[in-house]
Design an enzyme around this catalytic site. Sequence first.
Site, PDB file in Angstrom:
ATOM      1  NE  ARG A  51     -74.236 -12.557 -19.867  1.00  0.00           N
ATOM      2  CZ  ARG A  51     -73.721 -13.434 -20.716  1.00  0.00           C
ATOM      3  NH1 ARG A  51     -74.137 -14.553 -20.705  1.00  0.00           N
ATOM      4  NH2 ARG A  51     -73.070 -12.833 -21.637  1.00  0.00           N
ATOM      5  CB  THR A  52     -77.570  -6.399 -20.144  1.00  0.00           C
ATOM      6  OG1 THR A  52     -76.363  -6.814 -19.560  1.00  0.00           O
ATOM      7  CG2 THR A  52     -78.299  -5.311 -19.489  1.00  0.00           C
ATOM      8  CE  LYS A  80     -79.130   6.995 -41.218  1.00  0.00           C
ATOM      9  NZ  LYS A  80     -80.675   7.059 -40.988  1.00  0.00           N
ATOM     10  NE  ARG A 101     -74.195  -3.357 -21.884  1.00  0.00           N
ATOM     11  CZ  ARG A 101     -73.864  -4.632 -21.536  1.00  0.00           C
ATOM     12  NH1 ARG A 101     -73.122  -5.326 -22.325  1.00  0.00           N
ATOM     13  NH2 ARG A 101     -74.128  -4.963 -20.303  1.00  0.00           N
ATOM     14  CG  HIS A 129     -73.800  -3.653 -15.767  1.00  0.00           C
ATOM     15  ND1 HIS A 129     -75.244  -3.443 -15.983  1.00  0.00           N
ATOM     16  CD2 HIS A 129     -73.437  -4.506 -16.554  1.00  0.00           C
ATOM     17  CE1 HIS A 129     -75.629  -4.566 -16.931  1.00  0.00           C
ATOM     18  NE2 HIS A 129     -74.323  -5.286 -17.266  1.00  0.00           N
TER      19      HIS A 129
END
Length: 307
Positions: A51-52, A80, A101, A129
């Site tokens: 969703r986000t 890396k 995120r 959030h």
Amino acid sequence: MRHLLNPLDLSVEEIDQLIDLAHDIEHHLSKYSHVCDGKKLATLFYEPSTRTRLSFESAMLNLGGSVLGFSSADSSSAAKGESVADTIRVISCYADIAAMRHPKEGAALVASQFAGIPVINAGDGGHQHPTQTLTDLMTIHSLKGTFSNMTIGMCGDLKFGRTVHSLIEAMVRYPNVKFVLISPDELRVPSYIRQDVLLANHIEFKEVDNLDEALPELDILYMTRVQKERFFNEEDYVRLKDFYILNKKKMKLAKEDMYVLHPLPRVNEISVEVDNDPRAAYFRQAQYGVYIRMALIMTLLEVEKPC
Ligand code: CP
């Protein structure tokens, strides 16, 4: 330049303005289809998301802009060993705004300190959030017409649930909001939410473990998933994952105008038989997530509202 790291980065007035803009977008979508022509959104997702990430991408495309980014740490140079600070410095050369995120709490804050573009926290570990909170606020406002004078039940994983923490922080700013915090003992809200947010703001709340007993008094029920990815051992997760399952029988205990929200994804905590109940609002909530993110992108990019 502004970032959005925490719901409290926005005043109550600014949240009202964002929701007004999001409603205008909802009803006049085509009017906004070129307001971000030539602008680029970078989606930097070090953790899984449906969703986000996709609602951010949909939002920017709806505004006429473009999107670039990565959807897992493995597919970026984080694999890396590149730091968040270096990554955001580089992304600032490629994009006009970034949504990030990350599994570590505070990662978006670090990114904002090194960014040359606005950074939006799209979830940092078990912490915050804020764009889910904006989505939740728009949903509550659309369903109830107000943020005041209501009892909100929050049920499930209140310890690791960043959406819960962000929504409590946002809602304590409105008059006469009460909380019923429904969780097993192990998944109660962190002490900083209890002490620094609820008690510090003299908010009426109780912590209980019985959903059936709580249901009749609620105006909103905010269900959450027990998050497997935040547990340190499988045994605890298995023991707690099905602690609450909202089904048709339980919905009979609730008010006729009590709405069920869930940030999604759900696993077992809401039975699919509840989906057709008119009070099940979680898929409408996901749709509102696009409109409010469009409004947020416009606001952080200082794009004028079209006539
Ligand atoms: N609500 C939410 O954050 O969903 P995703 O994890 O799918 O982005």
